[in-house]
Design a protein around this motif. Structure first.
Motif, PDB file in Angstrom:
ATOM      1  N   GLY A 272      -1.264  -4.256 -10.788  1.00 13.68           N
ATOM      2  CA  GLY A 272      -0.888  -4.326 -12.205  1.00 13.68           C
ATOM      3  C   GLY A 272      -1.208  -3.030 -12.935  1.00 13.68           C
ATOM      4  N   GLY A 273      -2.411  -2.500 -12.701  1.00 17.50           N
ATOM      5  CA  GLY A 273      -2.811  -1.248 -13.348  1.00 17.50           C
ATOM      6  C   GLY A 273      -1.959  -0.076 -12.910  1.00 17.50           C
ATOM      7  N   MET A 274      -1.610  -0.035 -11.616  1.00 13.80           N
ATOM      8  CA  MET A 274      -0.760   1.048 -11.111  1.00 13.80           C
ATOM      9  C   MET A 274       0.633   0.987 -11.728  1.00 13.80           C
ATOM     10  SD  MET A 274      -1.872   1.012  -7.099  1.00 13.80           S
ATOM     11  CE  MET A 274      -0.822   2.348  -6.520  1.00 13.80           C
ATOM     12  N   ALA A 275       1.129  -0.220 -11.964  1.00 12.07           N
ATOM     13  CA  ALA A 275       2.449  -0.368 -12.594  1.00 12.07           C
ATOM     14  C   ALA A 275       2.433   0.231 -13.993  1.00 12.07           C
ATOM     15  CB  ALA A 275       2.845  -1.843 -12.637  1.00 12.07           C
ATOM     16  N   VAL A 276       1.363  -0.033 -14.737  1.00 13.25           N
ATOM     17  CA  VAL A 276       1.231   0.534 -16.085  1.00 13.25           C
ATOM     18  C   VAL A 276       1.165   2.063 -16.009  1.00 13.25           C
ATOM     19  CG1 VAL A 276      -0.279   0.694 -18.106  1.00 13.25           C
ATOM     20  CG2 VAL A 276       0.115  -1.526 -17.025  1.00 13.25           C
TER      21      VAL A 276
ATOM     22  N   PHE B 260       8.980   3.047  -7.808  1.00 11.96           N
ATOM     23  CA  PHE B 260       7.713   2.466  -7.372  1.00 11.96           C
ATOM     24  C   PHE B 260       7.227   1.393  -8.348  1.00 11.96           C
ATOM     25  CE2 PHE B 260       7.651   6.807  -5.483  1.00 11.96           C
ATOM     26  CZ  PHE B 260       7.719   6.403  -4.151  1.00 11.96           C
ATOM     27  N   LEU B 261       7.547   1.547  -9.627  1.00 10.05           N
ATOM     28  CA  LEU B 261       7.186   0.528 -10.618  1.00 10.05           C
ATOM     29  C   LEU B 261       7.815  -0.817 -10.267  1.00 10.05           C
ATOM     30  CD1 LEU B 261       5.999  -0.389 -13.345  1.00 10.05           C
ATOM     31  CD2 LEU B 261       8.016   0.578 -14.466  1.00 10.05           C
TER      32      LEU B 261
ATOM     33  N   GLN C  46       0.828  -1.202   0.000  1.00 11.64           N
ATOM     34  CA  GLN C  46       0.000   0.000   0.000  1.00 11.64           C
ATOM     35  C   GLN C  46       0.862   1.251   0.000  1.00 11.64           C
ATOM     36  OE1 GLN C  46      -2.163   1.807   3.534  1.00 11.64           O
ATOM     37  NE2 GLN C  46      -3.871   0.716   2.589  1.00 11.64           N
ATOM     38  N   GLN C  47       1.847   1.308   0.878  1.00 12.16           N
ATOM     39  CA  GLN C  47       2.651   2.529   1.048  1.00 12.16           C
ATOM     40  C   GLN C  47       3.757   2.669   0.013  1.00 12.16           C
ATOM     41  OE1 GLN C  47       1.918   5.009   2.976  1.00 12.16           O
ATOM     42  NE2 GLN C  47       0.175   3.978   3.903  1.00 12.16           N
ATOM     43  N   LEU C  48       4.387   1.549  -0.369  1.00 13.20           N
ATOM     44  CA  LEU C  48       5.501   1.606  -1.321  1.00 13.20           C
ATOM     45  C   LEU C  48       5.023   1.554  -2.768  1.00 13.20           C
ATOM     46  CD1 LEU C  48       8.141  -0.658   0.489  1.00 13.20           C
ATOM     47  CD2 LEU C  48       7.860   1.821   0.599  1.00 13.20           C
ATOM     48  N   SER C  49       3.703   1.593  -2.959  1.00 16.26           N
ATOM     49  CA  SER C  49       3.157   1.653  -4.316  1.00 16.26           C
ATOM     50  C   SER C  49       3.409   3.012  -4.943  1.00 16.26           C
ATOM     51  CB  SER C  49       1.646   1.387  -4.282  1.00 16.26           C
ATOM     52  OG  SER C  49       0.979   2.432  -3.580  1.00 16.26           O
ATOM     53  N   GLY C  50       3.658   4.027  -4.111  1.00 16.88           N
ATOM     54  CA  GLY C  50       3.884   5.375  -4.610  1.00 16.88           C
ATOM     55  C   GLY C  50       2.703   6.299  -4.431  1.00 16.88           C
ATOM     56  N   ILE C  51       1.624   5.799  -3.836  1.00 18.54           N
ATOM     57  CA  ILE C  51       0.415   6.627  -3.715  1.00 18.54           C
ATOM     58  C   ILE C  51       0.646   7.853  -2.843  1.00 18.54           C
ATOM     59  CG2 ILE C  51      -0.544   5.352  -1.731  1.00 18.54           C
ATOM     60  CD1 ILE C  51      -2.515   6.865  -4.708  1.00 18.54           C
ATOM     61  N   ASN C  52       1.386   7.700  -1.761  1.00 22.24           N
ATOM     62  CA  ASN C  52       1.636   8.858  -0.901  1.00 22.24           C
ATOM     63  C   ASN C  52       2.542   9.870  -1.583  1.00 22.24           C
ATOM     64  OD1 ASN C  52      -0.002   8.185   1.186  1.00 22.24           O
ATOM     65  ND2 ASN C  52       1.576   7.241   2.439  1.00 22.24           N
ATOM     66  N   ALA C  53       3.458   9.375  -2.406  1.00 21.48           N
ATOM     67  CA  ALA C  53       4.296  10.286  -3.180  1.00 21.48           C
ATOM     68  C   ALA C  53       3.429  11.116  -4.123  1.00 21.48           C
ATOM     69  CB  ALA C  53       5.327   9.497  -3.977  1.00 21.48           C
TER      70      ALA C  53
ATOM     71  N   GLY D   5      -5.565   7.771 -13.103  1.00 23.49           N
ATOM     72  CA  GLY D   5      -5.678   6.309 -13.221  1.00 23.49           C
ATOM     73  C   GLY D   5      -4.951   5.597 -12.103  1.00 23.49           C
ATOM     74  N   PHE D   6      -3.775   6.104 -11.750  1.00 20.89           N
ATOM     75  CA  PHE D   6      -2.971   5.550 -10.659  1.00 20.89           C
ATOM     76  C   PHE D   6      -3.768   5.579  -9.352  1.00 20.89           C
ATOM     77  CE2 PHE D   6       0.395   5.568  -7.456  1.00 20.89           C
ATOM     78  CZ  PHE D   6       1.353   4.717  -7.989  1.00 20.89           C
ATOM     79  N   VAL D   7      -4.398   6.733  -9.086  1.00 19.30           N
ATOM     80  CA  VAL D   7      -5.191   6.907  -7.869  1.00 19.30           C
ATOM     81  C   VAL D   7      -6.408   5.978  -7.878  1.00 19.30           C
ATOM     82  CG1 VAL D   7      -6.664   8.548  -6.620  1.00 19.30           C
ATOM     83  CG2 VAL D   7      -4.432   9.276  -7.449  1.00 19.30           C
ATOM     84  N   ALA D   8      -7.104   5.907  -9.028  1.00 15.29           N
ATOM     85  CA  ALA D   8      -8.309   5.076  -9.135  1.00 15.29           C
ATOM     86  C   ALA D   8      -7.985   3.602  -8.895  1.00 15.29           C
ATOM     87  CB  ALA D   8      -8.947   5.258 -10.514  1.00 15.29           C
ATOM     88  N   LEU D   9      -6.913   3.125  -9.503  1.00  9.20           N
ATOM     89  CA  LEU D   9      -6.544   1.713  -9.363  1.00  9.20           C
ATOM     90  C   LEU D   9      -6.057   1.400  -7.959  1.00  9.20           C
ATOM     91  CD1 LEU D   9      -4.950   1.463 -12.869  1.00  9.20           C
ATOM     92  CD2 LEU D   9      -6.716  -0.103 -12.022  1.00  9.20           C
ATOM     93  N   PHE D  10      -5.435   2.390  -7.307  1.00  7.54           N
ATOM     94  CA  PHE D  10      -5.042   2.197  -5.904  1.00  7.54           C
ATOM     95  C   PHE D  10      -6.266   1.915  -5.043  1.00  7.54           C
ATOM     96  CE2 PHE D  10      -4.447   4.104  -1.657  1.00  7.54           C
ATOM     97  CZ  PHE D  10      -3.362   3.363  -1.209  1.00  7.54           C
TER      98      PHE D  10
END
Length: 493
Positions: free
Chosen positions: A341-345, A436-437, A281-288, A373-378
């Motif tokens: 997967g979607g966040m990686a893209v 983060f990818l 959750q945290q290292l996905s990059g969402i907080n960044a 899109g990154f936020v939505a998929l998170f």
């Protein structure tokens, strides 16, 4: 309607009031960002008046960083203290009790300007951090224990919905036209007292967790009365039977302390999964993205980045609601994989867009779309699922200790991302999201091979699966790989 799937008014009321704690977490996470320059001006004036000379830019930057980071430090301490409260006072009473911290922290921050005390603001942020850390354990635990098995995932998502609504409210209240101004910023920070007051009053009419009453307190009659009220039916014998089986098993086990979670083979796989999911959750990059979204939008060429940030907050909220409806249909594991997967893209697209923004004019809009899109998929998977799946992976005995470890992992990684991202951004420039990818790909692989599906399973079924005994014979090869067995069990219809 089947009693197991029946949604009653007392149930909705209980989970909604509990989720105010999540709203507090979200609000206090986001509230500090909008008035950054105004608060730094307050630091500058206050320290200048004390010493008779203006403070150095380095000191101002350090104090601001401390004001932001101390919230996460408090969160680490609070989250690790969850089991001390819930086992002694119960789930509901713990939520009620710790609102004292919300009153204290909010008061310190609200009066820091009047008192001309930078220290009061920093202490207030620390205290409110401890409160939010405790809430990140209490809320998902309480919601999972009062919810019927068939609705546990949907109601568990309300925890994340509370967080994202809190962030959105903080972003809106922080606008210059509302409370993001020189005279009103203390009220913006002190506003947290009002939800605390509302929750204190409303919790008096919420029931205690029936699992806590029966398994921890051995008060079967009270537990049965609470269940009948929550389920809207007199026949709660199946729930009582399941809790009694769990209680019998718990009485035969050693007390589940934090070290025992890592020592015991029955708990080790589950606690590793819980920690990795929190890290995902945290290292996905969402907080960044949220901490530095204004800067990202500015560099993408957006003239009003603050409104683009609020737009991301709205997307955040909408897709959490979408997840609420999907989680009991698609399952936790599937949604987590889709999200990662979607966040990686999206991270790859954001990197390309930021790298080419000076040479290709239209690509700035791709950057915004990829961010949304990154936020939505998170919010489809990695946002809500790690919070409540931890409560599902453990039975009543080890659950408080597991929630403490998982919560502390979440807050620690949150703190590290907040502290290290600015340096990584300076070092890597537009390629920072490649870091983060890599994490997203690692977490995707881990989830695919190691994380079980918990949709529709009772707590006892899930914990048996980790021991390699869930519907398996003693000679079954499944005992060597309990994850396979747990994923192969079909949910109750």
């Amino acid at each position: 309607m089947d009693a197991k799937k029946k949604i009653t008014v007392p149930l909705i009321y209980a989970v909604t009031i509990a989720a105010i704690g999540s709203l507090q977490f979200g609000y206090n996470t986001g509230v500090i960002n909008a008035p950054e320059k105004i608060i730094q001006g307050f630091f500058n004036r206050t320290l200048s008046e004390r010493s008779g000379k203006p403070p150095s830019p380095e000191l101002l930057t350090s104090l601001w960083s401390l004001s932001v980071a101390i919230f996460s430090v408090g969160g680490m301490i609070g989250s690790f203290s969850v089991s001390l409260f819930v086992n002694r006072f119960g789930r509901r009473n713990s939520m009620l009790l710790v609102n004292i911290l919300a009153f204290a922290g909010g008061t310190f921050m609200a009066f820091s300007k009047m008192a001309k005390a930078v220290e009061m603001l920093i202490i207030g942020r620390f205290v409110i951090g401890v409160f939010c850390g405790l809430c990140t354990g209490f809320v998902p635990m309480y919601i999972s224990e009062v919810s019927p098995t068939s609705l546990r995932g949907a109601f568990g998502t309300l925890n994340q919905l509370g967080i994202v609504v809190g962030i959105l409210v903080a972003q809106i209240f922080g606008l210059e036209g509302i409370m993001g101004t020189e005279p009103l910023w203390p009220l913006l920070l002190g506003f947290t007292v009002l939800p605390a007051l509302l929750q204190c009053v409303a919790l008096l009419f919420c029931p205690e967790s029936p699992r806590f009453l029966l398994i921890n307190k051995m008060e079967e009659e009270k537990a049965q009365a609470v269940l009948q009220k929550l389920r809207g039916t007199q026949d709660v014998s199946q729930d009582i039977l399941e809790m009694k089986e769990e209680s019998a098993k718990m009485s035969q086990e050693k007390k589940a302390t934090v070290p025992e979670l890592f020592r015991s083979p029955s708990y080790r796989q589950a606690i590793i999964i819980a920690i990795v999911l929190q890290l995902s959750q945290q290292l996905s990059g969402i907080n960044a993205v949220f901490y530095y979204s204004t800067g990202i939008f500015e560099r993408a060429g957006i003239t009003q980045p603050v409104y683009a940030t609020i737009g991301a907050g709205i997307v955040n909220t909408v897709f959490t609601v979408v997840s609420l409806f999907l989680v009991e249909r698609a399952g936790r594991r599937t949604l987590h994989l889709v999200g990662l997967g979607g966040m990686a893209v999206c991270a790859a697209v954001m990197t390309i867009a930021l790298a080419l923004k000076d040479t290709v004019g239209w690509i700035r809009y791709i950057s915004i779309i990829a961010t949304f899109g990154f936020v939505a998929l998170f919010e489809i998977g990695p946002g809500p699922i790690p919070w409540f799946i931890v409560a599902e992976l453990f039975s009543q005995g080890p659950r408080p200790a597991a929630m403490a470890v998982a919560g502390c992992s979440n807050w620690t990684s949150n703190f590290l991302v907040g502290m290290l991202f600015p340096y990584a951004e300076k070092l890597c420039g537009p390629y920072v999201f490649l870091i983060f990818l890599v994490f997203l790909v690692i977490f995707f692989v881990f989830t695919f091979f190691k994380v079980p599906e918990t949709k529709g399973r009772t707590f006892e079924d899930i914990s048996r699966g980790f021991e390699g005994r869930a519907e398996a014979s003693p000679t079954s090869p499944v005992e060597k790989n309990p994850m396979v067995e747990l994923n192969s069990i079909q949910p109750n219809k």
